[in-house]
Design a protein around this motif. Structure first.
Motif, mmCIF file in Angstrom:
data_model
loop_
_atom_site.group_PDB
_atom_site.id
_atom_site.type_symbol
_atom_site.label_atom_id
_atom_site.label_comp_id
_atom_site.label_asym_id
_atom_site.label_seq_id
_atom_site.Cartn_x
_atom_site.Cartn_y
_atom_site.Cartn_z
ATOM 1 N N SER A 51 5.231 -10.983 23.780
ATOM 2 C CA SER A 51 6.516 -11.949 24.205
ATOM 3 C C SER A 51 7.914 -10.676 23.793
ATOM 4 O O SER A 51 8.738 -10.980 23.567
ATOM 5 C CB SER A 51 6.875 -13.215 23.590
ATOM 6 N N ALA A 52 7.327 -9.468 23.824
ATOM 7 C CA ALA A 52 8.280 -8.361 23.542
ATOM 8 C C ALA A 52 9.181 -8.011 24.827
ATOM 9 O O ALA A 52 8.964 -8.601 25.913
ATOM 10 C CB ALA A 52 7.635 -6.888 23.179
ATOM 11 N N SER A 53 10.226 -7.213 24.551
ATOM 12 C CA SER A 53 11.281 -6.797 25.654
ATOM 13 C C SER A 53 11.456 -5.264 25.507
ATOM 14 O O SER A 53 11.604 -4.886 24.540
ATOM 15 C CB SER A 53 12.560 -7.528 25.558
ATOM 16 N N LEU A 54 10.932 -4.692 26.667
ATOM 17 C CA LEU A 54 10.575 -3.248 26.508
ATOM 18 C C LEU A 54 11.874 -2.380 27.179
ATOM 19 O O LEU A 54 12.438 -2.830 28.237
ATOM 20 C CB LEU A 54 9.319 -2.760 27.141
ATOM 21 N N ASN A 55 12.196 -1.158 26.640
ATOM 22 C CA ASN A 55 13.089 -0.297 27.504
ATOM 23 C C ASN A 55 12.111 0.303 28.221
ATOM 24 O O ASN A 55 11.009 0.073 28.659
ATOM 25 C CB ASN A 55 13.500 0.662 26.520
ATOM 26 N N LEU A 56 12.825 1.328 29.163
ATOM 27 C CA LEU A 56 12.183 1.915 30.291
ATOM 28 C C LEU A 56 11.024 2.585 30.067
ATOM 29 O O LEU A 56 9.885 2.590 30.499
ATOM 30 C CB LEU A 56 13.126 2.724 31.105
ATOM 31 N N THR A 57 11.115 3.460 29.088
ATOM 32 C CA THR A 57 9.998 4.258 28.468
ATOM 33 C C THR A 57 8.576 3.453 28.167
ATOM 34 O O THR A 57 7.772 3.658 28.442
ATOM 35 C CB THR A 57 10.466 5.220 27.220
ATOM 36 N N GLN A 58 9.021 2.409 27.408
ATOM 37 C CA GLN A 58 7.819 1.542 27.080
ATOM 38 C C GLN A 58 7.333 0.939 28.126
ATOM 39 O O GLN A 58 6.299 0.640 28.300
ATOM 40 C CB GLN A 58 8.668 0.374 25.963
ATOM 41 N N LEU A 59 8.134 0.504 29.076
ATOM 42 C CA LEU A 59 7.569 -0.263 30.279
ATOM 43 C C LEU A 59 6.557 0.741 31.149
ATOM 44 O O LEU A 59 5.684 0.122 31.543
ATOM 45 C CB LEU A 59 8.811 -0.553 31.037
ATOM 46 N N TYR A 60 7.151 1.938 31.291
ATOM 47 C CA TYR A 60 6.215 2.915 32.151
ATOM 48 C C TYR A 60 5.374 3.400 31.369
ATOM 49 O O TYR A 60 3.947 3.542 31.999
ATOM 50 C CB TYR A 60 7.158 4.164 32.440
ATOM 51 N N ARG A 61 5.093 3.266 30.006
ATOM 52 C CA ARG A 61 4.114 3.740 29.181
ATOM 53 C C ARG A 61 3.065 2.579 29.297
ATOM 54 O O ARG A 61 1.826 2.743 29.162
ATOM 55 C CB ARG A 61 4.635 3.970 27.629
ATOM 56 N N LYS A 62 3.355 1.456 29.330
ATOM 57 C CA LYS A 62 2.548 0.412 29.412
ATOM 58 C C LYS A 62 1.871 0.150 30.683
ATOM 59 O O LYS A 62 0.615 0.144 30.751
ATOM 60 C CB LYS A 62 3.191 -0.825 28.977
ATOM 61 N N PHE A 63 2.608 0.485 31.801
ATOM 62 C CA PHE A 63 2.063 0.001 33.208
ATOM 63 C C PHE A 63 1.747 1.177 33.962
ATOM 64 O O PHE A 63 0.882 1.434 34.795
ATOM 65 C CB PHE A 63 3.075 -0.828 34.153
ATOM 66 N N ARG A 64 2.373 2.543 33.730
ATOM 67 C CA ARG A 64 2.140 3.717 34.449
ATOM 68 C C ARG A 64 2.115 4.946 33.452
ATOM 69 O O ARG A 64 3.145 5.699 33.362
ATOM 70 C CB ARG A 64 3.246 3.933 35.479
ATOM 71 N N ASP A 76 1.099 7.607 33.207
ATOM 72 C CA ASP A 76 1.204 9.022 33.601
ATOM 73 C C ASP A 76 2.205 9.271 34.489
ATOM 74 O O ASP A 76 2.704 10.545 35.126
ATOM 75 C CB ASP A 76 -0.360 9.372 34.592
ATOM 76 N N GLN A 77 3.262 8.453 34.254
ATOM 77 C CA GLN A 77 4.435 8.827 35.038
ATOM 78 C C GLN A 77 5.644 8.434 34.208
ATOM 79 O O GLN A 77 5.889 7.541 33.158
ATOM 80 C CB GLN A 77 4.551 7.591 36.280
ATOM 81 N N SER A 78 6.858 9.264 34.530
ATOM 82 C CA SER A 78 8.117 8.971 33.680
ATOM 83 C C SER A 78 9.076 8.032 34.544
ATOM 84 O O SER A 78 9.084 8.113 35.675
ATOM 85 C CB SER A 78 8.842 10.261 33.315
ATOM 86 N N PRO A 79 9.730 7.620 33.683
ATOM 87 C CA PRO A 79 10.882 6.326 34.474
ATOM 88 C C PRO A 79 11.830 7.316 35.427
ATOM 89 O O PRO A 79 12.329 8.469 35.080
ATOM 90 C CB PRO A 79 11.744 5.777 33.499
ATOM 91 N N PRO A 80 11.982 6.945 36.642
ATOM 92 C CA PRO A 80 12.903 7.657 37.887
ATOM 93 C C PRO A 80 14.345 7.637 36.750
ATOM 94 O O PRO A 80 14.800 6.573 36.614
ATOM 95 C CB PRO A 80 12.835 7.104 38.921
ATOM 96 N N THR A 81 15.011 8.791 37.143
ATOM 97 C CA THR A 81 16.533 9.011 36.573
ATOM 98 C C THR A 81 17.135 7.746 37.470
ATOM 99 O O THR A 81 18.353 7.425 36.514
ATOM 100 C CB THR A 81 16.923 10.269 36.596
ATOM 101 N N GLU A 82 17.234 7.540 38.464
ATOM 102 C CA GLU A 82 18.089 6.673 39.086
ATOM 103 C C GLU A 82 18.344 5.263 38.589
ATOM 104 O O GLU A 82 18.930 4.645 38.883
ATOM 105 C CB GLU A 82 18.043 6.775 40.590
#
Length: 449
Positions: A43-56, A58-64
């Motif tokens: 039940s955590a809330s993730l920042n963008l980096t954590q979100l992408y690390r969990k689901f993708r 091999d991908q960095s969050p897009p800057t936009e």
């Protein structure tokens, strides 16, 4: 780690953190551990980096999408019912001092291809586009009956016994159409399916009164939500525990749950050291999560799956009066399913994403071998989806009460859109661990407009 504790708690999900907070307040010596380096577990809330690390990974969050730190994306989409059980616990423990709450702007229901606001009073029922003229009159009588009910006054009962008569009987007495029953049972009583219709009407009455009382409490919807995301809730209860002497250890791998020759709990081994305690409480992932451990003993069983799609949008959801936050319920009958589909949306108003970004999460209980197709009716209401992260998570239930071996396991977070079932689990585990009911005091909660 040679100290002995009263209770070790494994996992920092909301259920576990509420329990560790309450047990610490009760004077228990609590050690709380988590394998993650952040609070919240499932039940955590993730920042963008954590979100992408969990689901993708091999991908960095897009800057936009903006700054990493502007995001706190919930993994589990739930809102707090304003006068519900979680609010009582927040107020009773004074955890509210660490949190700020904001209203959710709207509560909607999907009917015949359109999204409409859920009526919650006789007046709103009369204006609602969900019903024709004669049905509005019948619904008005139904709501007046509910609001006027007094257990001790038989003249308010109109010949109905809430504890004996089914909800079907009540609906039939007022002549309500299936579509009206849909939004009452699913968008107000918040049932996931139609099993409630054949059961005694009392729990449904209680749920509708809870909804209308919560609606009346703050106005726009019956729901409130913490600024900076739901991950703030477990952290706040962790603070409470710490104030009362609880010890926290994050980023700790749990190597083994140690039991004696009779299978009773002894302690927990982490990094080669064993710490002892009288009891252990933890989420299913620390107890095999569906796999047999301890010489073939199955501690938790899978009880279904939930599919959730976290969607980042660049616009409000169409047809919702540009609401900055909302819930939409798609009753199962509307889309030929057995379980409802939920949409929960929050935005930068709640400090959970960058400006002009909206986070909508669509979820339901899995019924087929193509889960993503099952949430399509919800995804189709969102308009263009900028990013989508899909998860399919098992729902686990403990196989025993824990009383015989002092191992108490919490349940997975279900597909409901609110925290009432989480609190039921807290109360249930509390009673098994402590041996008496959890008793809370009543006070009021401050909420921003």
């Amino acid at each position: 780690m040679d100290e002995e504790y009263d209770v070790i708690v494994l996992g920092t999900g909301l259920t576990e953190c509420i329990l560790s907070g309450l047990l610490s307040v009760e004077g228990k010596k609590v050690l709380h551990m988590d394998r993650n380096d952040y609070y919240g577990g499932d039940s955590a809330s993730l920042n963008l980096t954590q979100l992408y690390r969990k689901f993708r990974p091999d991908q960095s969050p897009p800057t936009e999408l903006g700054r990493d730190r502007d995001y706190a994306v919930d993994l589990i989409p739930k809102f707090i019912i304003a006068t519900g059980e979680l609010t009582k616990i927040l107020v009773h423990t004074d955890v509210t001092r660490y949190l700020e709450f904001k209203q959710i702007a709207g509560s909607f229901v999907y009917r015949d291809g359109k999204i409409s606001k859920v009526p919650s009073t006789e007046m709103e029922a009369v204006k609602s586009p969900l019903m024709g003229l004669f049905e509005k009159r019948r619904a008005k009588k139904f709501f007046e009956f509910l609001q006027g009910w007094k257990d001790e006054d038989p003249t308010t009962h109109q010949g109905i016994n809430l504890d004996r008569d089914s909800m079907k009987t009540v609906y039939e007495k007022f002549g309500l159409e299936p579509g009206t029953q849909d939004f009452i049972g699913h968008a107000m009583a918040l049932y996931l399916d139609d099993d409630y219709i054949t059961k005694p009407a009392r729990p449904t009455y209680d749920r509708i009164i809870l909804y209308t009382a919560s609606m009346a409490r703050y106005g726009k919807s019956p729901y409130i939500y913490p600024l900076y995301g739901l991950g703030e809730l477990p952290q706040s209860f962790a603070r409470l525990s710490a104030i009362y002497g609880g010890t926290y250890m994050l980023d700790k791998q749990i190597d083994e749950i140690v039991t004696d020759a009779d299978g009773n709990f002894v302690g927990v081994t982490s990094g080669g050291e064993t710490v002892k305690a009288k009891q252990v409480i933890g989420d299913p992932s620390y107890f095999g999560a569906g796999k047999s451990i301890d010489g073939g003993k199955m501690r938790v069983v899978e009880d279904g799956k939930v599919v959730r799609a976290i969607c980042l949008l660049k616009h409000p959801i169409p047809g919702t009066e540009d609401s900055d936050s909302l819930q939409i319920i798609i009753p199962q009958n509307q889309v030929n399913r057995r379980n409802d589909i939920y949409i929960a949306m929050v935005s930068s108003t709640h400090n959970v994403c960058a400006k002009d970004v909206y986070v909508a999460i669509v979820s339901t209980i899995v019924e087929t071998d193509k889960p993503e197709l099952e949430i399509a009716p919800g995804l189709n209401l969102l308009g263009p989806i900028h990013e989508k992260f899909v998860s399919i998570e098992p729902l686990y239930t403990p196989t025993t009460s824990g009383k015989s071996d002092n191992i108490f396991i919490t349940r997975s977070y279900d597909a409901t859109s609110h925290f009432e079932t989480v609190v039921e689990d807290v109360q249930d585990v509390w009673k098994r661990v402590v041996g008496k009911d959890l008793v809370l005091k009543k006070r009021d909660l401050e909420v921003q407009e």
